[in-house]
Design a protein around this motif. Structure first.
Motif, short mmCIF file in Angstrom:
data_model
loop_
_atom_site.label_atom_id
_atom_site.label_comp_id
_atom_site.label_asym_id
_atom_site.label_seq_id
_atom_site.Cartn_x
_atom_site.Cartn_y
_atom_site.Cartn_z
N ARG A 9 0.89 -1.15 0.01
CA ARG A 9 -0.03 -0.01 0.00
C ARG A 9 0.88 1.35 -0.08
O ARG A 9 0.63 2.17 -0.62
N ARG A 10 1.87 1.10 0.83
CA ARG A 10 2.96 2.49 0.84
C ARG A 10 3.20 2.68 -0.59
O ARG A 10 3.82 3.67 -0.91
N LEU A 11 3.83 1.62 -1.39
CA LEU A 11 4.49 1.53 -2.37
C LEU A 11 3.51 2.35 -3.50
O LEU A 11 4.01 3.01 -4.30
N VAL A 12 2.28 1.84 -3.53
CA VAL A 12 1.39 2.29 -4.44
C VAL A 12 1.33 3.77 -4.08
O VAL A 12 1.33 4.71 -5.09
N ARG A 13 0.84 4.30 -2.74
CA ARG A 13 0.94 5.81 -2.38
C ARG A 13 2.41 6.42 -2.84
O ARG A 13 2.22 7.55 -3.40
N GLU A 14 3.41 6.05 -2.68
CA GLU A 14 4.71 6.50 -3.28
C GLU A 14 4.68 6.68 -4.78
O GLU A 14 5.03 7.90 -5.22
N ALA A 15 4.26 5.84 -5.57
CA ALA A 15 4.10 5.97 -6.74
C ALA A 15 3.21 6.95 -7.46
O ALA A 15 3.40 7.56 -8.14
N VAL A 16 1.92 7.09 -6.75
CA VAL A 16 1.14 8.09 -6.89
C VAL A 16 1.88 9.70 -6.66
O VAL A 16 1.86 10.45 -7.36
#
Length: 124
Positions: A9-16
């Motif tokens: 989830r953190r990696l998705v937030r970082e990508a955005v």
């Protein structure tokens, strides 16, 4: 490479968050969700078989196809498939990069860019 759900989830937030502000400012009414794996319906929408990997899927009407009557609609959705991304990665850094690439790819569909053009742009 296994990555727990919280880290993913953190990696998705970082990508955005890594998107250029001028691009992010043009994204409206889109939910980005994490799902373990695609459903049979998702596979059918993507045109893939039961044993094929699907990393992400854009569910919605691209900006380029919206008419003047496009209003009061539920948010579009971008699904990011946790287990399928893990299946092709060997490290957390690879997962991070694949998540970013997948998020960008699906946002490309939101903006109306087809798979052939995304491939040309290096986002295939």
């Amino acid at each position: 490479m296994r990555v727990d759900r919280k880290t993913f989830r953190r990696l998705v937030r970082e990508a955005v968050a890594s998107l250029p502000p001028e691009l992010l400012a043009r994204v409206h009414n889109v939910d980005i969700v994490i799902e373990s794996r695609p459903t049979a319906r998702d596979r059918k929408l993507a045109g893939i078989g039961p044993n094929d990997l699907l990393l992400g899927l854009y569910h919605g009407i691209p900006l380029t196809h919206r008419g003047e009557n496009y209003n009061l609609v539920a948010p579009d959705k971008i699904s990011i498939y946790h287990e399928h991304i893990e299946a092709i990665c060997n490290s957390e850094d690879e997962v991070r990069e694949q998540v970013r690439k997948t998020v960008l790819h699906e946002l490309g569909h939101y903006f109306g860019i087809d798979d052939d053009r995304l491939e040309e742009l290096g986002m295939g």
